[in-house]
Enzyme design. Structure first.
Site, PDB file in Angstrom:
ATOM      1  N   GLN A 144       9.232  -6.152   6.180  1.00 51.09           N
ATOM      2  CA  GLN A 144       8.666  -4.897   5.694  1.00 51.09           C
ATOM      3  C   GLN A 144       9.708  -4.107   4.923  1.00 51.09           C
ATOM      4  O   GLN A 144      10.850  -3.993   5.354  1.00 51.09           O
ATOM      5  CB  GLN A 144       8.196  -4.103   6.915  1.00 51.09           C
ATOM      6  CG  GLN A 144       7.715  -2.699   6.587  1.00 51.09           C
ATOM      7  CD  GLN A 144       7.339  -1.930   7.837  1.00 51.09           C
ATOM      8  OE1 GLN A 144       6.244  -2.055   8.356  1.00 51.09           O
ATOM      9  NE2 GLN A 144       8.257  -1.133   8.362  1.00 51.09           N
ATOM     10  N   HIS A 178       6.646   3.983  16.494  1.00 51.90           N
ATOM     11  CA  HIS A 178       6.190   3.217  15.349  1.00 51.90           C
ATOM     12  C   HIS A 178       7.100   2.000  15.101  1.00 51.90           C
ATOM     13  O   HIS A 178       6.636   0.894  14.836  1.00 51.90           O
ATOM     14  CB  HIS A 178       6.197   4.127  14.119  1.00 51.90           C
ATOM     15  CG  HIS A 178       5.217   3.732  13.066  1.00 51.90           C
ATOM     16  ND1 HIS A 178       3.873   3.600  13.311  1.00 51.90           N
ATOM     17  CD2 HIS A 178       5.373   3.458  11.745  1.00 51.90           C
ATOM     18  CE1 HIS A 178       3.252   3.263  12.194  1.00 51.90           C
ATOM     19  NE2 HIS A 178       4.141   3.159  11.234  1.00 51.90           N
ATOM     20  N   TYR A 208       0.840  -1.200   0.000  1.00 51.63           N
ATOM     21  CA  TYR A 208       0.000   0.000   0.000  1.00 51.63           C
ATOM     22  C   TYR A 208       0.867   1.239   0.000  1.00 51.63           C
ATOM     23  O   TYR A 208       1.903   1.290   0.644  1.00 51.63           O
ATOM     24  CB  TYR A 208      -0.955   0.022   1.199  1.00 51.63           C
ATOM     25  CG  TYR A 208      -0.291  -0.048   2.547  1.00 51.63           C
ATOM     26  CD1 TYR A 208       0.014  -1.271   3.134  1.00 51.63           C
ATOM     27  CD2 TYR A 208       0.008   1.101   3.258  1.00 51.63           C
ATOM     28  CE1 TYR A 208       0.609  -1.334   4.378  1.00 51.63           C
ATOM     29  CE2 TYR A 208       0.610   1.046   4.515  1.00 51.63           C
ATOM     30  CZ  TYR A 208       0.908  -0.179   5.065  1.00 51.63           C
ATOM     31  OH  TYR A 208       1.500  -0.246   6.303  1.00 51.63           O
TER      32      TYR A 208
END
Lengths: 247, 247, 247, 247, 247
Positions: A183, A170, A143
């Protein structure tokens, strides 16, 4: 012959999503691309109906990425969507000074050797962000995202220190999923409609849902994240992706 | 042969909406899919003009869902829209501690046996959310939704307790429609463009309108709900759905 | 044969907008539909270029509406847009208690007989909202709408009394156009993307522009109205609509 | 023959983005256009899947631009997107008075001759903004943009002085990239959907990403910038662009 | 034969934008339409790639406009976009009382004869807004617009006096461009998606850019204007528009 358009640091990254008509020789073209030094490509069958198949390709040369895209387009893969980005370092990772201060604050009596190990680890981490090796997993999720710039929630009006503090929280969520999720964040400001692309690799779809859901409560996402379309796919060899697409 | 891509908990859920051209063998393909253990599928004729027909399918294996989608696509069902999600438990349901406290507060003198009954009921409820059996009704309504993340109405900045309190009120509205409406909420964060999918089953269209309208006044929806497209369909066997579509 | 999917109160309403290719037998199919008890249909030539032709159809049975839509679709009418809704009563109309209080406050000395007349009039009005007869006019205008749910203007966070007071003012503007404009509001929450559909019938296009413009200053619209696409059409018999569309 | 539609000051600018079917004679048509006095054109292969090829053309005559566009359209180049703008001066550049004040404030003892040099430099800069020569680089990036007009961030409600001060900071970031990035800003208010078009030329994709990212922190962008789609392309001769597109 | 659907005051206005395939007899159909009493039509070649050609047509009869649209559609002009509106008076123009007060305030000693002249001028102005004659220029620019209805900037919550004062400033900017720009504002509330259409005629593209840019700083636009797509075209006879489009 066109000359290379080289990325001065890192890799060019191209995500493509297609309707598949009659992919004559497409699997071979992808294999040829991926056989070149410093080039990689993975293909996937897109879940749901927005596209049939997808590709994520890396190269130090944007011209090579463009020739691959146009070649595949000419072979019956009709573009539905795409994303162009570059690998990049995070500007918010801890510095050597941060780490030394942390060790000193902990009263560590072996700061120097620990710092040397930390430096080696960070160097590997940076190398991996700029020159990643795409992992072997069953699922890919992609995304694009940007940061908000609206009255009351303007990421770009925060100071560097404020942004760095927010990004550290985060990162903590991300590390909880080490092993289950790999990731890769790439930068697209000025190159595509969104500022970053996030690509996740996993074997269990629940892990993808859980990490993105948990991160949404982190202020970086809750207050400052804007998310584009989410694509999920099953990583499969090109010939299986194309034959499955009914072509 | 592709191996299964298994969901570690719950079921993969695929909603598909198509234009129908010439569905050669599509009804049979859906029947084959639904005959496998742990797999279900219902089809419907979509009201209005945005699509002709739709499918809701469940499987523990995303690969099986993808093979069904691509197979149907190759049989003259052209995708118009889709939604990919996973069944999941609600994180806001009452805990055993909540229930014990409630019973004690009511001065109940038989807390232990009531708690045992409650635990059994909740276990059934949870089993049903993760591994649901699609009901036999005349109508299906589906819409995706997310929670707001804007200054002044940011769901993801609320505490767990605030969110839980808000969700309890929401649940009370839902229970008023027991028997008239069967509702299934599935999670899609990270997998599709919206965070949840809501699927309603009913016999009377007025019940669908009434429950969604009444819930809109609940603060969870009034202040924090963002809703995607609403799809309504008549549940019918695959062959009737496809023949009605004029194919 | 499919059985009826009955609306427990009121009528199902279907607005369809098409590109017209080759409407073989479409006018006859519409006539057949409209010849059934409790079913109505009007057709119109859509002004501008977004669609060629449109239909507004009412039935107590959603299955009958769906069969008509699919039948026409198969006859060369390609769907461009649509809206699915149900007729419904307004929840904000004055109650008998409101009216009695009003008469008493006016010092009326014949409250009982006036109330009886009022009750009869209201009963007719309600019957007409739930079971309307489509009027014979030259123009139709249709637009879907919702109420805002944003910080600072959240309709669904107002109390019933606040909403009722706001709606009364709105009704006063509507009554000024009695005779020039016939208005039908239908409910779509949970069934289609917008919460209501507004259908206006008139002979003079200026009347349509004037009423919608004047209502926009009413707080209900000014602060709480969100409007979807506006469709305007010339009401004409089906065969003229289709032949005009060049088919 | 159509007469020229002349731009009274500066140049008309046309960005076109196409799907390429069968560009018979398109390269020649572009060469003919670019051979005329005061006319220029560059072509590029569009990265990603949104279009195959693009063109940026300049002319003092909008009629010549339109004839080129329609000619190419008729030769198998199907329009995907476009942008129409005019070259223009910035209204916020320093004036002679600003520069004199600056020199005086610095205690410069040779204000007059320095001002003469400054005037010559500015005259060249202005000539170049109104009548630019497109540079020879490997990459082109284009995006349209507007300024916000919302409560709390309304560019058009600021005074000229406030806007000028904000734009000066913006210019400083731009000058840091001198040599790596050549930037052309053209005006489109009233002519196209966005207020300005920004075209960047570079050899290194990292430079494009870096300048746009760095500028985003400048208040002009952070608070007042709204950005449209970003297009990135490889500048190549027309015949190579079209043959690469598989046509 | 269909009967006329007459506009009770002013003219019906139809803007159409097409892709041109094979406009057999389209130029003749437009000429026939424009030869009727009270009907006008101008055609233009659309700049950029969003459409090939456009039409602006006026008639007292919406049925005549619809028959023209459908006729052209059947002749190979495929609709891309459109706008339906009516000519209308501005509700904010000065009244006779305003003008008398102004003259008296200025100490004018010949108020009556000046008022007579003013009345004649205003009558001509009004006639021209309701029953305009399209001018002979080289360029047309069209954009639809609405007024904001959001918390903090709600045009429809302002009083009539506040709106009138704001509109007077807006008019002053418009008058500066007298001679260079001819502007026609038509009303579309209830008829099309936007509340007004603005059509500008000019010979110099710079004049279009300048007037729209300058008006954007006026509070009416800066705070309350929402603008739709901007279309710009070269006014040309129908046969030249269609032959240029490559058909």
């Amino acid at each position: 012959m066109a000359e290379a358009v080289e990325v001065s640091e890192g890799r060019g990254v191209m995500h493509l999503f297609w309707r598949v008509r009659s992919p004559e020789g497409a699997a071979e073209a992808i294999a040829r691309f991926a056989s070149a030094d410093d080039q990689q490509a993975v293909t996937f069958s897109v879940l749901g109906g927005r596209a049939d198949a997808g590709l994520m390709a890396l190269s130090p040369d944007l011209d090579a990425l463009d020739r691959l895209a146009k070649d595949l387009h000419g072979r019956g893969l009709d573009p539905v969507s795409s994303f162009i980005s570059l690998t990049e370092l995070s500007e918010y990772t801890a510095t050597e000074d941060d780490e030394r201060a942390r060790l000193v604050a902990e009263g560590d009596d072996d700061v120097d050797s620990k710092l040397a190990a930390w430096n080696a680890r960070i160097a590997g981490y940076r190398q991996n962000r700029l020159y990643p090796t795409l992992p072997d997993k069953r699922l890919i999720a992609f995304y694009p995202m940007s940061k908000t710039r609206e009255p009351g929630a303007n990421w770009y009006s925060l100071s560097f220190e404020e942004r760095k503090a927010l990004m550290l929280g985060h990162g903590r969520v991300g590390r909880k999923y080490a092993g289950r999720i790999i990731q890769l964040i790439t930068g697209a400001t000025g190159l595509d409609d969104w500022e970053w692309g996030v690509t996740l690799f996993a074997d269990d779809p629940v892990a993808i849902k859980d990490i993105v859901y948990e991160m949404r409560f982190d202020p970086v996402s809750a207050e400052y994240g804007v998310f584009g379309p989410f694509w999920t796919g099953l990583l499969l060899p090109p010939d299986e992706v194309f034959s499955r697409a009914g072509a």
